[in-house]
Design a protein around this motif. Structure first.
Motif, mmCIF file in Angstrom:
data_model
loop_
_atom_site.group_PDB
_atom_site.id
_atom_site.type_symbol
_atom_site.label_atom_id
_atom_site.label_comp_id
_atom_site.label_asym_id
_atom_site.label_seq_id
_atom_site.Cartn_x
_atom_site.Cartn_y
_atom_site.Cartn_z
ATOM 1 N N ARG A 38 1.040 -1.061 -0.522
ATOM 2 C CA ARG A 38 0.037 0.260 0.092
ATOM 3 C C ARG A 38 1.287 1.497 -0.125
ATOM 4 N N ARG A 39 2.147 0.853 0.757
ATOM 5 C CA ARG A 39 2.991 2.745 0.766
ATOM 6 C C ARG A 39 3.999 2.747 -0.777
ATOM 7 N N TRP A 40 3.753 1.921 -1.744
ATOM 8 C CA TRP A 40 4.541 1.827 -2.837
ATOM 9 C C TRP A 40 3.566 1.976 -3.864
ATOM 10 N N ARG A 41 1.806 1.536 -3.431
ATOM 11 C CA ARG A 41 1.007 2.881 -4.435
ATOM 12 C C ARG A 41 1.387 3.727 -4.033
ATOM 13 N N GLN A 42 0.804 4.326 -2.516
ATOM 14 C CA GLN A 42 1.050 5.739 -1.982
ATOM 15 C C GLN A 42 2.109 6.422 -3.102
ATOM 16 N N GLU A 43 3.489 5.810 -3.453
ATOM 17 C CA GLU A 43 4.904 6.509 -3.239
ATOM 18 C C GLU A 43 4.636 6.557 -4.936
ATOM 19 N N ASP A 44 4.399 5.270 -5.420
ATOM 20 C CA ASP A 44 4.669 5.749 -7.347
ATOM 21 C C ASP A 44 2.603 5.408 -8.018
ATOM 22 N N ARG A 45 2.992 6.726 -8.397
ATOM 23 C CA ARG A 45 1.365 6.869 -9.353
ATOM 24 C C ARG A 45 1.085 5.372 -10.153
ATOM 25 N N VAL A 46 2.475 5.242 -10.603
ATOM 26 C CA VAL A 46 2.531 4.926 -11.757
ATOM 27 C C VAL A 46 1.347 2.866 -11.185
ATOM 28 N N PHE A 47 2.857 2.435 -10.673
ATOM 29 C CA PHE A 47 2.202 1.071 -9.566
ATOM 30 C C PHE A 47 1.085 1.051 -9.050
ATOM 31 N N ASP A 48 -0.021 2.508 -9.068
ATOM 32 C CA ASP A 48 -0.932 2.371 -7.964
ATOM 33 C C ASP A 48 -1.846 2.198 -9.662
ATOM 34 N N ALA A 49 -1.681 3.086 -10.820
ATOM 35 C CA ALA A 49 -2.856 2.462 -11.500
ATOM 36 C C ALA A 49 -2.656 1.747 -12.213
ATOM 37 N N ARG A 50 -1.368 0.679 -12.754
ATOM 38 C CA ARG A 50 -0.879 -0.691 -12.821
ATOM 39 C C ARG A 50 -2.053 -1.072 -12.350
ATOM 40 N N VAL A 51 -2.310 -0.971 -10.018
ATOM 41 C CA VAL A 51 -2.726 -2.341 -9.169
ATOM 42 C C VAL A 51 -3.993 -1.538 -9.654
ATOM 43 N N ARG A 52 -4.824 -0.826 -9.659
ATOM 44 C CA ARG A 52 -6.166 -0.772 -10.135
ATOM 45 C C ARG A 52 -6.633 -1.304 -11.340
ATOM 46 N N GLU A 53 -5.489 -0.884 -12.546
ATOM 47 C CA GLU A 53 -6.076 -1.687 -13.988
ATOM 48 C C GLU A 53 -5.867 -2.954 -13.763
ATOM 49 N N ALA A 54 -5.508 -3.588 -12.598
ATOM 50 C CA ALA A 54 -5.219 -4.648 -13.067
ATOM 51 C C ALA A 54 -6.821 -5.404 -12.051
ATOM 52 N N LEU A 55 -6.815 -5.066 -10.937
ATOM 53 C CA LEU A 55 -7.362 -5.478 -9.401
ATOM 54 C C LEU A 55 -8.851 -6.466 -10.206
ATOM 55 N N PRO A 56 -9.133 -7.168 -9.921
ATOM 56 C CA PRO A 56 -10.931 -8.197 -9.738
ATOM 57 C C PRO A 56 -11.683 -7.396 -9.904
ATOM 58 N N ALA A 57 -12.770 -7.411 -10.588
ATOM 59 C CA ALA A 57 -13.889 -7.094 -10.611
ATOM 60 C C ALA A 57 -14.581 -6.867 -9.238
ATOM 61 N N TRP A 58 -14.417 -7.853 -8.761
ATOM 62 C CA TRP A 58 -14.921 -7.999 -7.156
ATOM 63 C C TRP A 58 -14.355 -6.668 -6.625
ATOM 64 N N ALA A 59 -12.618 -6.403 -6.450
ATOM 65 C CA ALA A 59 -12.080 -5.857 -5.308
ATOM 66 C C ALA A 59 -12.602 -4.528 -6.046
ATOM 67 N N PRO A 60 -12.587 -4.150 -4.275
ATOM 68 C CA PRO A 60 -12.873 -2.597 -3.789
ATOM 69 C C PRO A 60 -11.946 -2.010 -4.609
ATOM 70 N N ARG A 61 -11.837 -0.994 -5.283
ATOM 71 C CA ARG A 61 -10.978 -0.135 -5.862
ATOM 72 C C ARG A 61 -11.286 1.732 -5.106
ATOM 73 N N GLY A 62 -10.805 1.573 -4.103
ATOM 74 C CA GLY A 62 -10.661 2.973 -3.453
ATOM 75 C C GLY A 62 -9.500 3.921 -3.711
#
Length: 208
Positions: A38-62
Motif C-alpha cells: 500500500r505504501r508503494w501504491r502511495q509513493e508510485d502513481r504508475v504502480f497504483d494505476a497498474r494495480v487499479r487496472e489489474a484488480l479483479p472486478a469484485w475487488a474494492p477500488r477505493g
C-alpha cells in the motif's frame, strides 16, 4: 531490497492480480506485507494505476491517494473515525460514518503514526484479535520526542534508559546537566567540572 528487486515484485503483483488474486494474497505470495505494498501504491502513481487496472472486478477500488481536502477537514474526519470505533464499529463502518473510503483510512494510518496508534487502541475486532499497527514510521512515545529508531517498550534508547534509571520520563525540552560555563560572563558551552574548554585548562587545571 534494491530498486530492481522492488520493480520485479511490483510486476509480479500486477500479474497475480490479473489472474484473479486479491491484493493482499498477491502481496503475501511475494513475501511482502500488504501494508508495504500500500505504501508503494502511495509513493508510485504508475504502480497504483497498474494495480487499479489489474484488480479483479469484485475487488474494492477505493482511492489509494488521500482525498484533496484541507488539513482541518481531514482532522475532523479522523476524529469521526475514532468516535465510531469507540462505539464498536468496524473500520469500514467508521470510514462510512466519516464520509471517506476505507482505503483512505488505511492511507491515513500509514502516514500518521499517532492516528494509527489511536485506531489500534480503539478498534475492537469481532474475532477478538487485537488489530496490528500498519504505520511504517513509529516514533518514541516520550512526550515531544520524534526519534524513530526505537530501542524497547516504544521508547528510543535515551528515553528507555532514562525511564529505567529514574522510573519516569522527563518532560519535553528537559536537558540533562550543565549547559554553559560557570565563569561569570562566559557563554561558551560546558566541557567539564563546570567549566568550558578554555576555563577548564586555565582555571581548574592550573588550580590543581
Amino acid at each position: 531490497m534494491n530498486a530492481a528487486e522492488r520493480e520485479r515484485i511490483k510486476a509480479a503483483i500486477v500479474r497475480a492480480l490479473k489472474h484473479g488474486r486479491s491484493f493482499e494474497r498477491a502481496c503475501r505470495e511475494q513475501l511482502v506485507a500488504p501494508g508495504t505494498c500500500r505504501r508503494w501504491r502511495q509513493e508510485d502513481r504508475v504502480f497504483d494505476a497498474r494495480v487499479r487496472e489489474a484488480l479483479p472486478a469484485w475487488a474494492p477500488r477505493g482511492p489509494a491517494q488521500d482525498e484533496p481536502i484541507g488539513d482541518r477537514a481531514r482532522l475532523a474526519r479522523k476524529a469521526r473515525v475514532l468516535e465510531a470505533l469507540v462505539g464498536g464499529a468496524s473500520l469500514k463502518e467508521a470510514a462510512e460514518a466519516a464520509g471517506v473510503e476505507v482505503t483512505v483510512t488505511w492511507m491515513w494510518r500509514l502516514r500518521d503514526p499517532k492516528f494509527d496508534a489511536a485506531v489500534v487502541a480503539l478498534w475492537r475486532c469481532p474475532t477478538g484479535r487485537r488489530p496490528q499497527r500498519v504505520s511504517q514510521v513509529a516514533t518514541c512515545r516520550a512526550d515531544g520526542c520524534d526519534e524513530t529508531d526505537l530501542h524497547a517498550q516504544g521508547l528510543c534508547v535515551r528515553h528507555y534508559h532514562q525511564q529505567r534509571r529514574t522510573g519516569r520520563l522527563r518532560p519535553a525540552g528537559w536537558v540533562y546537566g550543565r549547559q554553559d560555563c560557570s565563569v561569570v560572563g562566559c557563554k561558551e558551552p560546558h566541557r567539564a567540572r563546570g567549566f568550558c574548554a578554555k576555563h577548564y585548562e586555565t582555571t581548574y587545571r592550573s588550580a590543581t
